[in-house]
Design an enzyme around this catalytic site. Structure first.
Site, mmCIF file in Angstrom:
data_model
loop_
_atom_site.group_PDB
_atom_site.id
_atom_site.type_symbol
_atom_site.label_atom_id
_atom_site.label_comp_id
_atom_site.label_asym_id
_atom_site.label_seq_id
_atom_site.Cartn_x
_atom_site.Cartn_y
_atom_site.Cartn_z
ATOM 1 N N HIS A 57 13.930 14.255 -51.719
ATOM 2 C CA HIS A 57 15.159 14.706 -51.072
ATOM 3 C C HIS A 57 14.975 16.124 -50.520
ATOM 4 O O HIS A 57 15.421 16.439 -49.400
ATOM 5 C CB HIS A 57 16.301 14.658 -52.098
ATOM 6 N N GLU A 60 13.050 16.070 -47.329
ATOM 7 C CA GLU A 60 13.922 15.670 -46.222
ATOM 8 C C GLU A 60 14.637 16.889 -45.637
ATOM 9 O O GLU A 60 14.721 17.049 -44.411
ATOM 10 C CB GLU A 60 14.935 14.637 -46.727
ATOM 11 N N HIS A 61 15.130 17.779 -46.496
ATOM 12 C CA HIS A 61 15.781 19.017 -46.033
ATOM 13 C C HIS A 61 14.787 19.892 -45.265
ATOM 14 O O HIS A 61 15.108 20.433 -44.202
ATOM 15 C CB HIS A 61 16.304 19.808 -47.229
ATOM 16 N N GLU A 131 16.175 26.668 -49.114
ATOM 17 C CA GLU A 131 16.631 25.280 -49.049
ATOM 18 C C GLU A 131 16.769 24.655 -50.440
ATOM 19 O O GLU A 131 17.541 23.715 -50.613
ATOM 20 C CB GLU A 131 15.693 24.451 -48.168
ATOM 21 N N GLU A 138 24.485 21.269 -52.660
ATOM 22 C CA GLU A 138 24.846 19.866 -52.472
ATOM 23 C C GLU A 138 25.108 19.204 -53.825
ATOM 24 O O GLU A 138 26.069 18.449 -53.992
ATOM 25 C CB GLU A 138 23.719 19.146 -51.735
#
Length: 954
Positions: A57, A60-61, A131, A138
């Site tokens: 994940h 992906e960022h 990030e 998130e």
């Protein structure tokens, strides 16, 4: 390969395989206003290394940041945004999907930038740290979400050595703290993961363009052939995630929100393995049916359930789950064993009945019609969906996926039924009544739960004691359309026309001239002034609309299955009836809905159920995300016709069925019907609908309504803020456990005007990505960071929406001011080429055609609802954009937006988490700041903008 496509699909398709083994589907759509692409990578969080949960994940960022070819940080997202596009990505168990859309004239460069994700991305150390904070933000946003908590609990109660058990999101702890404790460098692990798993032979690409297939193929070969093919084998994760220790269990769970829910989960054979036979679709159709004799019909009749959802989920190559989710009433919670027993009795009924050929054939017919007459959707969504299908299905079924079952196979249907056995079930029972009665806690989200074993004999005893209800299979569906012909329109028009008006109604008519679809859209807006005069009347109207839907359910469910959709919902001044779908039998459903409204009677036992449902929804408002609370408060301050949810919550428990019995005739005693009819219908048919409505409600022997007086036509008006002042409204977050604060910083500009609209939208486009980059990517204020224009009944403005667990809303407000000062320089120094590029991007966005009848109808209905009636809005605003100069944009910014602008009118709605509550004392109010202490006193003291709607002139 001949790819199966819908018969009404005019697009062209071509499958190619690049030398690096990248599989690609090319889509040529000369009619499109947006081009799009989606890359699906066969890697997900199942591949996360031990001790680095969330790495897939996180990767992906990171791929969004920069590449060797385009090293400027965030330049990909900026380029897409500035050229009318959007971009996003998601990570699941065995795949990561990246997708974007953009204006066609910028597609080649956008594709090139996108391809660099997979060729030579840059993942700087500085960006890595920032990030990780975004991933943590998130995660913080999801910590109090029951959906996320339940999903992770289901994973937690699985085999520890199976990847399904993993925590796929990741957070600061898993990506920063723990790796450092082990001496690991997260960035190096990220690079290693990328080089080990991202290989062209594990990717599927969809490219959706406006040019012909040959040109799109040239582009793809040029841009994507350099993605390295490391010839990686697709990682397989054999074995089931649950063994006997994780099956035959009852898990009692304490949720965040009020309510009760039962979730039954069985491990099953993945549906895509038998997608031509469709056993999971067949079982979902029957177990999830809501017609008479169905499981839900019985549970609803007994007053035990308010909704039922059934289907396959968490599907992977090796395993899948079949889920039945039942939302219970308080009475249903008290009858848990009976509810579970009725489900197993229905499954047993299906086993005894055996697979039904006619039910399968009916499903096939419904699926065929749905596939061949499907609405066109946004290219970005279409590309993403197809790219995902490419991972699971052979090329000829890339478009259809599992949506076209065709083979009746009794053995496979029987096997699927056998998988739904009592010994294989996992039952998750959520209720706030379990608080203090559990003994375990899930580690990632802190969900409280307890586990009990359930013997098969126990479920058998439940079944023996269950109510003896008449469960049976559905009857043949009379709503399946057989006439899909298109009706000729004598005078095609581009915009809605006022076909008819009277003291009782207005009829707006718009025939289908764009979609060649056998579908209609009918909207009837009942303006009933008595329904909006108090919090009590609003709640009673809401209960009325839900009861109408409730009464219709077992009849209209067949229509829903056949592609006819309807809704009855309350509005500020009454309620709306909407019916949309295939033309052939739409009027039958519409007549039934209207008859249910006119012959409405209050059933005491159903009133109690709906009242309880509405009460819980209002009680759960406090668990909304803080940014949603801020947006609600902003609307409450600005709009005259909104009653606070807290007022409605306070009176709800005291309402009785008799309250609605008294209110119903009063609500409909005076009414005006605003009607919109569109699609595959001629003018006479449209007019006949309204004539029938007038007869039933106003003119017939059993009429129940009278025309409104001119003084009774209601409209929502907007508070006019004062120029040169900054209003501030502070409020504590409603959920003390939520660590996130939120801010809505709203700048009110003007009342609807084509030229000013063009300037506002151009500014929003120019500033949007800069705001995201500075406030989210660089300053890491919060995962939710948005700049967008706002429209309240024709009053236009701009709003920043930010949710943060690192700074309080007062501090975020200061950062927004700092951003506006920084962007002031960017705007003043913008080159003429960049200005023209931004103008062109907005124009292309404005000229984007509606994709389907529903989208077109909603656009035109908004004009009717606001009273602006500017159906040619997009064309007129394009004209204004073409005449707009760069100096005019700067003057607009200087006048309305910039810090200290003379005509600036701003409102900051600040929601404080408990962690930031001390800031309330230190957050200073500037010299031109005005603190709103009481919303309603403030609203009474302010002037209002005039309404475009006014009253209806006859």
């Amino acid at each position: 390969v001949e790819i199966i496509k819908p018969q009404n699909d005019r697009r062209n398709y071509r499958r190619i395989l690049l030398p690096n083994q990248l599989q690609v589907l090319l889509i040529s759509d000369p009619e499109t206003d947006k081009c799009a692409a989606s890359m699906n990578v066969r890697v997900g969080y199942f591949n996360d290394p031990e001790g680095l949960e969330g790495l897939a994940h996180f990767l992906e960022h990171m791929l969004f940041y920069a590449s060797e070819k385009y090293p400027l940080e965030d330049s990909y997202s900026r380029y897409i945004s500035e050229h009318g596009g959007t971009t996003n990505a998601f990570t699941s168990s065995e795949k990561t999907n990246y997708h974007f859309d953009v204006n066609p004239d910028c597609f080649e460069e956008a594709l090139d930038r996108f391809a660099q994700f997979f060729i030579k991305p840059l993942m700087s150390a500085d960006a890595t740290t920032r990030e990780i904070k975004a991933v943590e933000s998130e995660n913080q946003m999801n910590l109090l979400s029951d959906a996320w908590r339940m999903n992770q609990l289901q994973k937690h109660l699985s085999l520890e050595n199976h990847p399904y058990h993993k925590f796929g999101s990741g957070n600061w702890e898993t990506l920063e703290v723990r790796p450092k404790m082990k001496g690991l460098d997260t960035r190096q692990e990220l690079l290693r993961f990328y080089h080990e798993h991202y290989s062209a032979n594990l990717m599927h690409l969809v490219v959706y363009g406006k040019d012909g297939l040959d040109e799109i193929e040239r582009l793809v070969k040029c841009k994507f052939q350099d993605i390295p093919n490391k010839d990686r084998n697709c990682t397989r994760f054999p074995g089931q995630p649950c063994d006997s220790r994780n099956l035959s269990i009852l898990v009692k769970v304490v949720p965040i929100e009020q309510g009760h829910k039962l979730t039954f989960i069985w491990p099953i054979t993945p549906g895509f393995r038998n997608y031509k036979e469709g056993p999971t679709s067949y079982l979902s159709h029957l177990i999830g049916h809501e017609g008479e004799g169905s499981l839900f019909y019985i549970l609803k009749k007994l007053g035990w359930a308010t909704s039922l959802l059934v289907g396959e989920s968490e599907s992977s190559y090796e395993f899948s789950f079949f889920k039945v989710v039942i939302v219970l009433t308080d009475a249903g919670h008290d009858h848990f064993q009976d509810t579970a027993a009725l489900l197993f009795k229905y499954i047993h009924l299906l086993q005894l009945s055996g697979p039904s050929g006619w039910i399968h054939d009916e499903l096939v017919a419904i699926c065929q019609t749905s596939f061949h007459y499907q609405d066109k959707i946004r290219p970005i969504d279409y590309a993403r969906n197809v790219a995902i299908n490419m991972q699971f299905y052979p090329p000829n079924d890339w478009l259809a996926g599992s949506s076209l079952p065709s083979k009746f196979n009794a053995e496979k249907l029987e096997f699927a039924l056998k998988e739904l056995s009592p010994e294989n079930v996992r039952i998750f029972w959520e209720s706030t009544k379990f608080e203090g009665l559990t003994d375990l806690k899930e580690p990632w989200y802190g969900t409280a739960y307890s586990v009990e074993r359930i013997a098969e004999s126990t479920i058998e005893k439940w079944i023996e004691r269950a109510p003896n209800e008449d469960l049976h299979l559905p009857v043949p569906n009379v709503f399946i359309p057989t006439d899909l012909s298109l009706k000729s329109v004598p005078n095609p028009v581009k915009f809605p026309t006022l076909l008819r008006k009277s003291a009782y109604s207005r009829l707006w008519y718009k025939p289908d001239t764009a979609f060649s679809s056998p579908k209609e859209y009918v909207m009837i807006d009942f303006n009933c002034p008595h329904s909006g005069i108090s919090p009590e009347s609003v709640v009673l109207t809401e209960i009325f609309t839900r009861l109408v839907m409730d009464y219709l359910n077992e009849y209209a469910y067949y229509a829903e299955v056949a592609g006819l959709h309807y809704s009855v919902k309350n509005t500020h001044f009454g309620f709306q009836v909407t019916v949309v779908g295939y033309s052939h039998k739409l009027k039958i459903l519409l007549d039934k809905v209207i008859k249910t409204v006119t012959s409405f009677e209050v059933k005491h036992e159903r009133f109690v159920v709906i009242q309880e449902q509405v009460l819980k929804e209002y009680q759960n408002v406090k668990f909304q995300q803080p940014y949603q609370q801020a947006m609600y408060c902003c609307s409450l301050i600005l709009q005259t016709q909104i009653w606070p949810w807290s007022d409605k919550l306070e009176l709800l428990p005291y309402l009785e069925a008799e309250s609605l019995i008294r209110f119903y005739p009063l609500m409909l005693s005076r009414a005006f019907l605003e009607c919109y009819v569109a699609g595959n219908m001629n003018p006479n048919e449209a007019e006949s609908i309204v004539l029938h409505l007038e007869e039933v409600f106003f003119k017939g022997p059993s009429s129940i309504s009278q025309a409104l007086f001119a003084s009774q036509h209601m409209t929502n008006r907007i508070i006019k803020l004062e120029s040169g002042l900054s209003y501030i409204y502070n409020h504590d977050g409603l959920n003390p456990s939520d660590k996130n604060s939120a801010l809505v910083h709203y700048i009110q500009v003007y009342q609807d005007d084509f030229k000013l609209n063009a300037k506002l939208q151009l500014f929003a486009l120019a500033a949007k990505q800069s705001a995201f980059h500075q406030l989210r990517s660089v300053e890491q204020l919060g995962y939710i960071t948005v700049l967008m224009h706002r429209n309240d009944c024709g009053i236009r403005g701009l709003q920043f929406i930010i949710q943060s667990n690192v700074k309080g809303p007062g501090k975020i407000d200061q950062r927004i001011e700092s951003f506006l000062k920084m962007f002031e320089t960017q705007l003043y120094e913008m080159s003429i080429d960049d200005f023209k590029s931004n103008v062109a991007a907005v124009i292309e966005m404005k000229l984007e055609k509606h994709k389907n009848l529903r989208e077109e109808s909603r656009f035109f209905w908004n004009e009717i609802a606001d009273g602006t009636l500017k159906f040619d809005r997009r064309e007129r605003e394009v004209e204004a954009l073409k005449d707009l100069s760069q100096k005019e944009l700067i003057d607009f910014f200087d006048k309305y937006i910039k810090v200290g602008a003379p005509f600036k009118k701003s409102l900051s709605v600040r929601i404080y988490a408990s962690a930031h509550s001390s800031d309330l004392q230190t957050d200073v109010v500037e010299e031109n700041g005005v603190r709103i202490e009481d919303i309603f006193s403030f609203k009474r003291s302010r002037p209002l903008y005039g309404s475009f709607k006014g009253h209806v002139k006859l």
